[in-house]
Design a protein around this motif. Structure first.
Motif, mmCIF file in Angstrom:
data_model
loop_
_atom_site.group_PDB
_atom_site.id
_atom_site.type_symbol
_atom_site.label_atom_id
_atom_site.label_comp_id
_atom_site.label_asym_id
_atom_site.label_seq_id
_atom_site.Cartn_x
_atom_site.Cartn_y
_atom_site.Cartn_z
ATOM 1 N N TRP A 306 0.846 -1.196 0.000
ATOM 2 C CA TRP A 306 0.000 0.000 0.000
ATOM 3 C C TRP A 306 0.876 1.239 0.000
ATOM 4 O O TRP A 306 2.052 1.178 0.356
ATOM 5 N N VAL A 307 0.283 2.370 -0.299
ATOM 6 C CA VAL A 307 1.085 3.587 -0.387
ATOM 7 C C VAL A 307 1.737 3.943 0.950
ATOM 8 O O VAL A 307 2.837 4.479 0.999
ATOM 9 N N THR A 308 1.060 3.611 2.039
ATOM 10 C CA THR A 308 1.631 3.929 3.352
ATOM 11 C C THR A 308 2.991 3.244 3.517
ATOM 12 O O THR A 308 3.937 3.823 4.055
ATOM 13 N N GLU A 385 -8.347 5.467 7.418
ATOM 14 C CA GLU A 385 -9.793 5.619 7.518
ATOM 15 C C GLU A 385 -10.055 6.539 8.701
ATOM 16 O O GLU A 385 -9.153 6.762 9.521
ATOM 17 N N PRO A 386 -11.275 7.047 8.792
ATOM 18 C CA PRO A 386 -11.568 7.901 9.945
ATOM 19 C C PRO A 386 -11.412 7.083 11.230
ATOM 20 O O PRO A 386 -11.772 5.912 11.273
ATOM 21 N N ILE A 387 -10.833 7.685 12.251
ATOM 22 C CA ILE A 387 -10.730 6.981 13.538
ATOM 23 C C ILE A 387 -11.862 7.491 14.429
ATOM 24 O O ILE A 387 -12.014 8.696 14.631
ATOM 25 N N THR A 409 -3.492 11.083 10.451
ATOM 26 C CA THR A 409 -2.975 11.589 9.178
ATOM 27 C C THR A 409 -3.907 11.243 8.036
ATOM 28 O O THR A 409 -4.109 10.073 7.724
ATOM 29 N N TRP A 410 -4.457 12.244 7.398
ATOM 30 C CA TRP A 410 -5.319 11.995 6.235
ATOM 31 C C TRP A 410 -4.518 12.178 4.949
ATOM 32 O O TRP A 410 -3.866 13.209 4.763
ATOM 33 N N TRP A 411 -4.593 11.189 4.085
ATOM 34 C CA TRP A 411 -3.989 11.292 2.762
ATOM 35 C C TRP A 411 -4.472 10.143 1.896
ATOM 36 O O TRP A 411 -5.367 9.407 2.305
ATOM 37 N N THR A 413 -3.447 7.383 -1.786
ATOM 38 C CA THR A 413 -2.447 6.876 -2.721
ATOM 39 C C THR A 413 -2.043 8.003 -3.679
ATOM 40 O O THR A 413 -0.865 8.174 -4.002
ATOM 41 N N GLU A 414 -3.017 8.767 -4.107
ATOM 42 C CA GLU A 414 -2.796 9.826 -5.085
ATOM 43 C C GLU A 414 -1.957 10.978 -4.542
ATOM 44 O O GLU A 414 -1.318 11.691 -5.312
ATOM 45 N N THR A 415 -2.017 11.181 -3.235
ATOM 46 C CA THR A 415 -1.355 12.379 -2.692
ATOM 47 C C THR A 415 0.120 12.119 -2.373
ATOM 48 O O THR A 415 0.863 13.063 -2.115
#
Ligand code: PRX
Length: 646
Positions: A306-308, A385-387, A409-411, A413-415
């Motif tokens: 995954w991007v993370t 995802e939202p916590i 942290t919100w982000w 794959t695209e960012t």
């Protein structure tokens, strides 16, 4: 007693952090007022072979063109490995913790350099050149990082496919980007169970003759089929080549990787990230968001699929010369204390995981956490995802003993990197809010017509200007890039997420507003699951929606219409579940399948998903206007059979 709703930055944290509140404000202001000056300065955090003279050259209009540091040249592997040799050659770059707690390893920067250089030579010996695509289908072993960095070193574009995807999904991703080479392992190991990676590759390649070499890492020593003309053991090839390899000179805008991700329509698309801007952004966010300091032991529990895993296990941390922990296993093996035991074993200071894992562990109570020390922890992070506030408070109070700030942290794959997040020394936290934008990020909330909403409000989340880590295109389909992200609200990047902004300007991500669902932090397109279902010979039609799920955040709810004459049996239900797992992979396993003699459609034949979502969520009173449906009775049937199932 009600729980606190605001956790201010403590003086102690602010004093030790890179950025306090005043500095955040000043830096943010400069970053949006004068992006050229701001990024011109911060771009220097990586080493350039040829320094850039241009910084930002981006447009969200027309053809959409995003270029950062465009005349600079560099190499990502050089930045993540070679440049650290003089100062930290003997420092641990990667701590590897195996699925089995008895297995772990420390890899120094010097060792990393040798492995990556050799593997780069192996790739070259197999004919891989700058710009070629290489698919990586590996478990969480150090070789996954070597493979990424070796590709970057020779200028090949890697495409990692998560080990939980099926042979069919792997096939699609190999063919879409026309990979010539695949790097895999005999088997993966997760939670004591074996994952047949090589067998999956063999199956995928039956239909993909374009792949001429497969490099296989021996992980378990299990039996695998062998194609003499195509397959090569990693250890044999590594022994044959030299440990000297000069990193390729790459333009800042040369592609670094493709990562397939689900959208609201069609097959997953190849999100393309490039070299210079991506690395600057990944490294900078890693430093500031996690307040990373020299010597910290940092652990992100994501998978490199995954991007993370790309940005915050490998590229960001290694560019910063950090020690990054890579974990092969799962949170509940051999016991539900595993995460906390690993933290104690390796004295982890910064821990970054997903709400779904927190919720699952929270269900086990405090005892499995409290029996460990966790004294090394300084900062906690959340992503994917939202916590929910309840999970946030448990993470903070129980895991962090009330001592560690949480960065939500919100982000995407695209960012490429984190866009909205607290900075621990600067921004007080509210449980459930991703808080404020990172430097250079300008969020905007708009209504469905695109009208900009000011102040405290709720709507669709857009970003109005580019940041260096942004994706550049959809691989092979720039038109789809423009259509997907820049056409809903002209001239703005549309995230696909809804959000609320409160009176303090804090952002609260409310989840996807398109047909993407987020299951345990894994992103899936409902259209993909539908097309897997209708590929089954007994299925006439299918509609898939997300519904609230206590552990997974969202679960997969499938409405299935069978062909005339087919019996809706329990056996068939199980068969369809197994079918989707086979077509896409276990992460797409439907949680509930409801037989639907008919689906609610408009007179023009469009499925009314809004209604299906409400029925799945058991919100039967709030179905809204159903009078425009071709056959309103369909809804009553679905509601009553839903209610009968509880
Ligand atoms: O809906 C948002 C959710 O995950 C989506 C992006 O998924 P993906 O590209 O797989 O990347 C996940 C890891 C970066 C977003 O559109 N999301 C991600 N982080 C958060 C989140 N939702 C709420 N809060 C977050 N912190």
């Amino acid at each position: 007693m009600s729980s606190p709703t605001f956790f201010p930055v403590t003086e102690e944290v602010a004093a030790a952090a890179w950025v306090d509140e005043a500095k955040y404000k000043a830096m943010y202001e400069q970053s949006v007022k004068d992006p050229d000056a701001f990024w011109g300065e911060h771009g220097k955090r990586i080493d350039w072979f040829t320094p850039y003279t241009k910084v930002k050259n981006t447009s969200f209009e027309g053809d959409v063109s995003i270029r950062w540091f465009e005349d600079g040249t560099t190499n990502v592997a050089y930045n993540c490995v070679d440049r650290h040799l003089a100062t930290r050659g003997d420092q641990t770059a990667i701590i590897w913790e195996g699925d089995n707690p008895a297995e772990s390893a420390h890899i120094t920067y010097r060792e990393l350099h040798e492995k990556v250089s050799r593997l780069a030579n192996v790739l070259k010996a197999q004919g891989v050149k700058k710009g070629d695509r290489v698919t990586i289908y590996l478990p969480m072993i150090p070789e996954a990082a070597y493979a990424m960095l070796a590709c970057a070193r020779v200028g090949a574009i890697h495409s990692i496919v998560f080990g939980g995807f099926s042979p069919d999904s792997l096939y699609d991703r190999i063919v879409d980007c026309d990979s010539k080479l695949v790097i895999t392992a005999d088997e993966g190991l997760r939670g004591g169970r074996k994952v047949p990676l090589k067998a999956n590759v063999d199956k995928a390649l039956e239909k993909a003759p374009g792949v001429t070499s497969v490099i296989v890492v021996k992980r378990t020593g299990g039996n695998v089929a062998w194609n003499e003309a195509r397959d090569h053991w990693y250890h044999d090839e590594m022994a044959k080549v030299s440990a000297e390899n000069a990193a390729e000179v790459m333009g800042a805008e040369d592609p670094l990787f493709i990562l397939y991700t689900s959208g609201s329509t069609g097959k997953p698309k190849g999100v393309l990230h490039t070299t210079g801007g991506y690395l600057v952004y990944a490294a900078m966010t890693h430093q500031y968001v996690f307040d990373y300091h020299e010597g910290d032991i940092y652990w992100c529990t994501a998978d490199v699929g995954w991007v993370t895993g790309h940005s915050y296990i490998v590229y960001g941390p290694l560019a910063n010369g950090a020690t990054t922990l890579m974990f092969e296993g799962i949170p509940n093996y051999p016991s539900v204390s595993r995460f906390w035991e690993v933290i104690d074993k390796h004295k982890v200071n910064i821990f970054y995981t997903a709400p779904t894992a927190i919720r699952a562990l929270m269900r086990e109570g405090e005892a499995p956490v409290k029996k460990t020390s966790r004294a090394s922890l300084r900062l906690l992070g959340s992503v994917g995802e939202p916590i929910n506030p309840e999970a946030w408070l448990w993470y903070h109070g129980v895991v962090g003993d009330g001592r560690c700030p949480i960065v939500d942290t919100w982000w995407q794959t695209e960012t490429g990197g984190i866009l909205i997040t607290p900075l621990p020394g600067a921004i007080g936290q509210k449980p459930g809010s991703a808080t404020l934008p990172f430097f250079g990020v300008q969020p905007q909330v708009v209504d469905n017509e695109g009208t900009i909403l000011e102040g405290a409000t709720e709507g669709n989340l857009c970003i109005v200007d580019s940041w260096p880590g942004q994706m550049r295109t959809v691989f092979g389909d720039h038109e789809r890039f423009i259509q997907t992200y820049f056409s809903t609200f002209k001239g703005k990047y549309f995230t696909g997420d809804g959000c609320r902004r409160d009176e303090d300007g804090y952002y609260w991500i409310t989840g996807r507003v398109d047909d993407v669902i987020n299951v345990s932090g894994h992103r899936l397109g409902t259209a993909e699951i539908e097309s897997a279902l209708v590929a089954h010979p007994k299925v006439a039609e299918a509609a898939v929606v997300g519904y609230p799920h206590d552990l997974k955040g969202q679960g997969i709810y499938a409405y299935v219409t069978l062909n005339a004459g087919e019996d809706p049996t329990e056996e068939l239900r199980k068969e369809l579940v197994a079918w989707v797992r086979k077509e896409i992979g276990p992460i797409a396993t439907p949680d509930l399948i409801q037989w639907a003699p008919g689906l609610p459609k408009t007179r023009s034949g469009k499925i009314m998903r809004r209604i299906l979502r409400k029925i799945a969520a058991n919100e039967h009173e709030a179905l809204g206007d159903t009078s425009t449906l071709a056959d309103p009775n369909v809804v009553n049937d679905l509601v009553s059979s839903r209610m009968n199932r509880g």
